[in-house]
Write a protein that holds these residues in place. Structure first.
Motif, PDB file in Angstrom:
ATOM      1  N   ILE A 151      11.966 -37.876 -44.976  1.00 52.18           N
ATOM      2  CA  ILE A 151      13.101 -38.584 -44.373  1.00 52.18           C
ATOM      3  C   ILE A 151      14.250 -38.576 -45.368  1.00 52.18           C
ATOM      4  O   ILE A 151      14.092 -38.993 -46.525  1.00 52.18           O
ATOM      5  CB  ILE A 151      12.731 -40.029 -43.991  1.00 52.18           C
ATOM      6  CG1 ILE A 151      11.571 -40.015 -42.978  1.00 52.18           C
ATOM      7  CG2 ILE A 151      13.945 -40.762 -43.416  1.00 52.18           C
ATOM      8  CD1 ILE A 151      11.023 -41.376 -42.639  1.00 52.18           C
TER       9      ILE A 151
ATOM     10  N   TYR B  23      14.239 -39.219 -30.226  1.00 52.14           N
ATOM     11  CA  TYR B  23      13.666 -38.745 -31.488  1.00 52.14           C
ATOM     12  C   TYR B  23      14.378 -37.488 -31.949  1.00 52.14           C
ATOM     13  O   TYR B  23      14.573 -36.553 -31.186  1.00 52.14           O
ATOM     14  CB  TYR B  23      12.185 -38.462 -31.261  1.00 52.14           C
ATOM     15  CG  TYR B  23      11.446 -37.833 -32.408  1.00 52.14           C
ATOM     16  CD1 TYR B  23      10.972 -38.614 -33.458  1.00 52.14           C
ATOM     17  CD2 TYR B  23      11.185 -36.466 -32.431  1.00 52.14           C
ATOM     18  CE1 TYR B  23      10.257 -38.039 -34.504  1.00 52.14           C
ATOM     19  CE2 TYR B  23      10.473 -35.890 -33.467  1.00 52.14           C
ATOM     20  CZ  TYR B  23      10.017 -36.683 -34.495  1.00 52.14           C
ATOM     21  OH  TYR B  23       9.312 -36.112 -35.520  1.00 52.14           O
TER      22      TYR B  23
ATOM     23  N   CYS C 256      18.847 -32.716 -43.792  1.00 48.92           N
ATOM     24  CA  CYS C 256      17.666 -32.242 -43.046  1.00 48.92           C
ATOM     25  C   CYS C 256      17.581 -30.723 -43.096  1.00 48.92           C
ATOM     26  O   CYS C 256      16.531 -30.151 -43.400  1.00 48.92           O
ATOM     27  CB  CYS C 256      17.723 -32.681 -41.581  1.00 48.92           C
ATOM     28  SG  CYS C 256      17.348 -34.407 -41.286  1.00 48.92           S
TER      29      CYS C 256
ATOM     30  N   HIS D 143      10.867 -29.730 -37.034  1.00 42.15           N
ATOM     31  CA  HIS D 143       9.434 -29.502 -37.223  1.00 42.15           C
ATOM     32  C   HIS D 143       9.225 -28.055 -37.618  1.00 42.15           C
ATOM     33  O   HIS D 143       9.796 -27.156 -37.004  1.00 42.15           O
ATOM     34  CB  HIS D 143       8.659 -29.747 -35.920  1.00 42.15           C
ATOM     35  CG  HIS D 143       8.526 -31.183 -35.555  1.00 42.15           C
ATOM     36  ND1 HIS D 143       7.479 -31.642 -34.807  1.00 42.15           N
ATOM     37  CD2 HIS D 143       9.293 -32.262 -35.833  1.00 42.15           C
ATOM     38  CE1 HIS D 143       7.614 -32.946 -34.631  1.00 42.15           C
ATOM     39  NE2 HIS D 143       8.719 -33.342 -35.238  1.00 42.15           N
TER      40      HIS D 143
ATOM     41  N   ALA E  19       0.138 -33.835 -41.339  1.00 45.33           N
ATOM     42  CA  ALA E  19       1.560 -33.525 -41.437  1.00 45.33           C
ATOM     43  C   ALA E  19       2.169 -34.268 -42.615  1.00 45.33           C
ATOM     44  O   ALA E  19       1.652 -35.286 -43.058  1.00 45.33           O
ATOM     45  CB  ALA E  19       2.264 -33.929 -40.142  1.00 45.33           C
TER      46      ALA E  19
ATOM     47  N   ARG F   8       5.856 -35.895 -43.695  1.00 41.45           N
ATOM     48  CA  ARG F   8       7.146 -36.326 -43.158  1.00 41.45           C
ATOM     49  C   ARG F   8       8.110 -36.542 -44.316  1.00 41.45           C
ATOM     50  O   ARG F   8       7.783 -37.213 -45.293  1.00 41.45           O
ATOM     51  CB  ARG F   8       6.972 -37.628 -42.386  1.00 41.45           C
ATOM     52  CG  ARG F   8       8.279 -38.166 -41.834  1.00 41.45           C
ATOM     53  CD  ARG F   8       8.093 -39.465 -41.070  1.00 41.45           C
ATOM     54  NE  ARG F   8       7.216 -39.237 -39.938  1.00 41.45           N
ATOM     55  CZ  ARG F   8       6.261 -40.071 -39.544  1.00 41.45           C
ATOM     56  NH1 ARG F   8       6.056 -41.193 -40.205  1.00 41.45           N
ATOM     57  NH2 ARG F   8       5.529 -39.803 -38.499  1.00 41.45           N
TER      58      ARG F   8
ATOM     59  N   SER G 275      14.455 -34.680 -35.221  1.00 35.72           N
ATOM     60  CA  SER G 275      13.871 -34.181 -36.461  1.00 35.72           C
ATOM     61  C   SER G 275      13.781 -32.664 -36.393  1.00 35.72           C
ATOM     62  O   SER G 275      14.088 -32.054 -35.372  1.00 35.72           O
ATOM     63  CB  SER G 275      12.470 -34.763 -36.681  1.00 35.72           C
ATOM     64  OG  SER G 275      11.570 -34.216 -35.740  1.00 35.72           O
TER      65      SER G 275
ATOM     66  N   SER H 278       2.825 -33.053 -51.155  1.00 35.34           N
ATOM     67  CA  SER H 278       3.860 -34.095 -51.234  1.00 35.34           C
ATOM     68  C   SER H 278       4.489 -34.134 -52.619  1.00 35.34           C
ATOM     69  O   SER H 278       5.716 -34.253 -52.756  1.00 35.34           O
ATOM     70  CB  SER H 278       3.271 -35.469 -50.894  1.00 35.34           C
ATOM     71  OG  SER H 278       2.862 -35.522 -49.553  1.00 35.34           O
TER      72      SER H 278
END
Length: 186
Positions: free
Chosen positions: A133, A170, A140, A174, A129, A131, A172, A84
């Motif tokens: 945002i 949803y 993205c 992945h 995982a 995430r 996104s 992260s």
């Protein structure tokens, strides 16, 4: 929403009922209420309903997975923090504003993956995982490029839910990566 909240409360206090009633309510929750919560975008409720139902339906399987996740949790926490931090640094360098957070998959989700892939817990690699945002669709895809330049993607493990959204709306991207410590990260 009120019915879902009531069911969630009932699942949290199911211990006082007879075994067969707990199993019946748990099966109904897993088959009906958790999917409704998911469809409405109530993902925290979905995960809790799934885990509580799974705990009452398959207590030995639940405890085995919970125990194994507990053993691995310290290592996962370190991986999530380091990865992260690296992603936040990359976003800042590319002047992209976004939030980055890591999470461990819920117990029922791990079980579902084990069943669908027909693998034991020891072979599960993507049980946590990260995430990210961001504010726009364009960002993205830019972040995906940055991530793939930073970490090697696992071939064939990319899903574009922006171009083809899930049934609950949803959206996104992945991707599965070979992470900082060689561990797979979704």
């Amino acid at each position: 929403l009120i019915k879902l909240a009531d069911r969630l409360h009932n699942m949290r206090t199911l211990d006082v009922l007879r075994l067969e009633k707990r199993k019946r309510i748990s099966a109904q929750t897993l088959d009906i209420f958790a999917p409704i919560a998911n469809r409405l975008g109530l993902f925290k409720w979905t995960r809790e309903l799934e885990d509580l139902s799974f705990c009452y339906l398959y207590p030995k399987r639940y405890e085995a997975i919970k125990k194994e996740l507990g053993k691995q949790r310290g290592n996962h926490t370190a991986i999530i923090k380091k990865t992260s931090a690296k992603i936040k640094q990359e976003l800042a360098e590319n002047k992209i504003v976004g939030s980055v957070d890591g999470r461990e998959k819920n117990i029922y989700s791990v079980y579902r993956k084990m069943r669908s892939r027909r693998v034991p817990m020891s072979e599960m690699r993507d049980i946590f995982a990260i995430r990210i945002i961001v504010n726009s669709v364009d960002e993205c895809y830019r972040v995906l490029g940055i991530i793939h330049n930073t970490y090697k993607p696992v071939p064939g493990k990319f899903k574009d839910y922006i171009a083809i959204p899930k049934i609950n709306g949803y959206q996104s991207l992945h991707t599965l990566l070979f992470g900082t410590f060689g561990q797979s990260i979704e």
